[in-house]
Design a protein around this motif. Sequence first.
Motif, PDB file in Angstrom:
ATOM      1  N   GLU A 135      -0.646 -20.190  -9.246  1.00  0.00           N
ATOM      2  CA  GLU A 135      -1.827 -20.881  -8.742  1.00  0.00           C
ATOM      3  C   GLU A 135      -1.477 -21.677  -7.487  1.00  0.00           C
ATOM      4  O   GLU A 135      -0.313 -21.991  -7.230  1.00  0.00           O
ATOM      5  CB  GLU A 135      -2.387 -21.834  -9.798  1.00  0.00           C
ATOM      6  N   VAL A 136      -2.510 -22.005  -6.728  1.00  0.00           N
ATOM      7  CA  VAL A 136      -2.368 -22.901  -5.587  1.00  0.00           C
ATOM      8  C   VAL A 136      -3.491 -23.929  -5.665  1.00  0.00           C
ATOM      9  O   VAL A 136      -4.610 -23.607  -6.075  1.00  0.00           O
ATOM     10  CB  VAL A 136      -2.402 -22.130  -4.245  1.00  0.00           C
ATOM     11  N   GLY A 137      -3.189 -25.191  -5.292  1.00  0.00           N
ATOM     12  CA  GLY A 137      -4.189 -26.242  -5.378  1.00  0.00           C
ATOM     13  C   GLY A 137      -4.176 -27.128  -4.145  1.00  0.00           C
ATOM     14  O   GLY A 137      -3.138 -27.309  -3.494  1.00  0.00           O
ATOM     15  N   PHE A 138      -5.346 -27.688  -3.812  1.00  0.00           N
ATOM     16  CA  PHE A 138      -5.502 -28.595  -2.676  1.00  0.00           C
ATOM     17  C   PHE A 138      -6.527 -29.659  -3.048  1.00  0.00           C
ATOM     18  O   PHE A 138      -7.533 -29.366  -3.695  1.00  0.00           O
ATOM     19  CB  PHE A 138      -5.986 -27.844  -1.430  1.00  0.00           C
ATOM     20  N   ALA A 139      -6.280 -30.917  -2.645  1.00  0.00           N
ATOM     21  CA  ALA A 139      -7.236 -31.984  -2.944  1.00  0.00           C
ATOM     22  C   ALA A 139      -7.155 -33.074  -1.888  1.00  0.00           C
ATOM     23  O   ALA A 139      -6.104 -33.309  -1.271  1.00  0.00           O
ATOM     24  CB  ALA A 139      -6.971 -32.575  -4.330  1.00  0.00           C
ATOM     25  N   VAL A 140      -8.275 -33.756  -1.685  1.00  0.00           N
ATOM     26  CA  VAL A 140      -8.348 -34.925  -0.816  1.00  0.00           C
ATOM     27  C   VAL A 140      -9.232 -35.954  -1.503  1.00  0.00           C
ATOM     28  O   VAL A 140     -10.188 -35.601  -2.197  1.00  0.00           O
ATOM     29  CB  VAL A 140      -8.905 -34.561   0.577  1.00  0.00           C
ATOM     30  N   GLY A 141      -8.900 -37.226  -1.359  1.00  0.00           N
ATOM     31  CA  GLY A 141      -9.676 -38.258  -2.027  1.00  0.00           C
ATOM     32  C   GLY A 141      -9.581 -39.591  -1.323  1.00  0.00           C
ATOM     33  O   GLY A 141      -8.923 -39.721  -0.277  1.00  0.00           O
ATOM     34  N   THR A 142     -10.241 -40.582  -1.878  1.00  0.00           N
ATOM     35  CA  THR A 142     -10.171 -41.928  -1.323  1.00  0.00           C
ATOM     36  C   THR A 142     -10.393 -42.958  -2.423  1.00  0.00           C
ATOM     37  O   THR A 142     -11.155 -42.725  -3.364  1.00  0.00           O
ATOM     38  CB  THR A 142     -11.214 -42.125  -0.200  1.00  0.00           C
ATOM     39  N   THR A 143      -9.691 -44.090  -2.294  1.00  0.00           N
ATOM     40  CA  THR A 143      -9.895 -45.254  -3.151  1.00  0.00           C
ATOM     41  C   THR A 143     -10.201 -46.441  -2.255  1.00  0.00           C
ATOM     42  O   THR A 143      -9.496 -46.675  -1.263  1.00  0.00           O
ATOM     43  CB  THR A 143      -8.647 -45.543  -4.000  1.00  0.00           C
ATOM     44  N   HIS A 144     -11.247 -47.198  -2.593  1.00  0.00           N
ATOM     45  CA  HIS A 144     -11.729 -48.280  -1.734  1.00  0.00           C
ATOM     46  C   HIS A 144     -11.396 -49.635  -2.328  1.00  0.00           C
ATOM     47  O   HIS A 144     -11.569 -49.859  -3.533  1.00  0.00           O
ATOM     48  CB  HIS A 144     -13.245 -48.145  -1.551  1.00  0.00           C
ATOM     49  N   TYR A 155       1.902 -25.467  -4.999  1.00  0.00           N
ATOM     50  CA  TYR A 155       1.968 -24.088  -5.467  1.00  0.00           C
ATOM     51  C   TYR A 155       2.531 -24.101  -6.874  1.00  0.00           C
ATOM     52  O   TYR A 155       3.599 -24.670  -7.123  1.00  0.00           O
ATOM     53  CB  TYR A 155       2.846 -23.223  -4.573  1.00  0.00           C
ATOM     54  N   GLY A 156       1.819 -23.490  -7.817  1.00  0.00           N
ATOM     55  CA  GLY A 156       2.251 -23.451  -9.209  1.00  0.00           C
ATOM     56  C   GLY A 156       2.842 -22.101  -9.560  1.00  0.00           C
ATOM     57  O   GLY A 156       2.163 -21.077  -9.443  1.00  0.00           O
ATOM     58  N   TRP A 157       4.099 -22.111  -9.965  1.00  0.00           N
ATOM     59  CA  TRP A 157       4.822 -20.884 -10.310  1.00  0.00           C
ATOM     60  C   TRP A 157       5.032 -20.839 -11.813  1.00  0.00           C
ATOM     61  O   TRP A 157       5.701 -21.713 -12.368  1.00  0.00           O
ATOM     62  CB  TRP A 157       6.166 -20.854  -9.576  1.00  0.00           C
ATOM     63  N   GLN A 158       4.434 -19.850 -12.477  1.00  0.00           N
ATOM     64  CA  GLN A 158       4.668 -19.652 -13.903  1.00  0.00           C
ATOM     65  C   GLN A 158       5.975 -18.895 -14.041  1.00  0.00           C
ATOM     66  O   GLN A 158       6.021 -17.666 -14.076  1.00  0.00           O
ATOM     67  CB  GLN A 158       3.510 -18.894 -14.545  1.00  0.00           C
ATOM     68  N   ALA A 159       7.080 -19.652 -14.112  1.00  0.00           N
ATOM     69  CA  ALA A 159       8.408 -19.057 -14.063  1.00  0.00           C
ATOM     70  C   ALA A 159       8.705 -18.218 -15.295  1.00  0.00           C
ATOM     71  O   ALA A 159       9.303 -17.142 -15.203  1.00  0.00           O
ATOM     72  CB  ALA A 159       9.454 -20.163 -13.911  1.00  0.00           C
TER      73      ALA A 159
END
Length: 449
Positions: A373-382, A403-407
């Motif tokens: 799998e591959v993941g991406f995220a963006v966020g904010t805390t105020h 990047y998630g590798w199921q070894a």
Amino acid sequence: MLHRSVKTARVWGAGIALSSLLTGGAYAADPLTKAPPVPYAETDDFWTRPYLFGDLGRTKLKEQGIDLGLTLGNESVGNLSGGSRNTAANAGQLWFGAKLDMGKLAGIQGGTVGLTLVQRFGDNLNTEAGIPALQLTNEVFGRGNIFRLTQLYYSQKLFNDQLELKGGRLPVGSDFFFGLCEFINLTFCGGQPGNIQGGYIYNWPVSQWAGVVHYNFAKDFQLSVGVYDANPNYLTTSSPSIYFLPGVPGSNPATGVLVPVELVWAPKSPLNGTWRLGGWYDSASTIDGGLPGVVQVIPGVGGVPTQFLGDQRGRWGVYESILQRLTVDGPGALGWYTFLNTTVADHRTSFQDYQIALGFKHTGTFYWRPEDEVGFAVGTTHVNSAAFGPNAGGNEVPIEVWYGWQATGWMNLKFDAQYVINPGGRGFNAAGVKTDNAWVLGMRTEVHF
């Protein structure tokens, strides 16, 4: 500090060296985020079996109503820039879980007994590297390196599973909020209200005495209400009477109750999802540190005035959480997924008054690696604009990719990078000194025993 960094680097090196020897695609197995490992195959292949030590009779036990699991989650992270030191830290948790199907064991259809024990260990990278971030850059750290009772409950489903009654020691995030944890930055992990209101909303692995009702009132719709014992002593790390042994509700003393309410819409496949809309009320009126308080004067003993902080109106918040599959790119779980979380907390009492997180994940990154799998995220805390200090009104903005590798069938590795903009809100540390944005590299390892 150099000794600790070298020691951590050796841990990283050993983990990478081990992972380079492992091959083959298998079942992805992130903790608490995906379905349990596939049933144990008759052909016991070391690389593809779901458990490191093999079945050990657990499949037969599950058929009889006893489901057991033991999992290690570890996060090794290093600060490349930002903060005051370029160093590394390692933290993790080992947890044991058991579910007893009371229908099979005692003839009580719809009944379940659940138990989870958690041992955490390691260090906080933000502290080690001097990164003044609002959110942890290795989320698994926290709540003490101790042995905790995280779940001990009884659940009973009634009326063809339309109604579920649940009670015992429970983390609030087990039944409410957004429960996925596939990223290393805390902004994108676990119950979001607890991320910004951790002083009284206790995420995993902390549990409280609680009672919960889930009511499936229409197709794909559920209404949930909970009542949790609000007691800061659940956070203690010095005595096992509360954090491990089942303490007495309302003792030591309790500050009141926490009541979350949540409406869930869960559309089914092929584009399945979970859409949550909820809020909470806590009967205490404590104000977070760093905020101006409301001082009231009331008559005291003998007519002497007594001052106290707070306006006795409680504290509250609202949230939404969307987890939605976007595409079906093949059999099983192959495809794109997204999540969007927004939490707004009571500005009168909350130093961190809102948090937003948006992320995407793709399962089956390469056709020859269907479980990767591959993941991406963006966020904010105020930071609350009414707060004291140079970070008032500022936003911390983390960006993360992995990047998630199921070894193997029993081990999953995530290779991770974070970039934290304005750590702390405006990038000032406790001494009021401006710090740089932080680059953090890491690896999450997960092993099912």
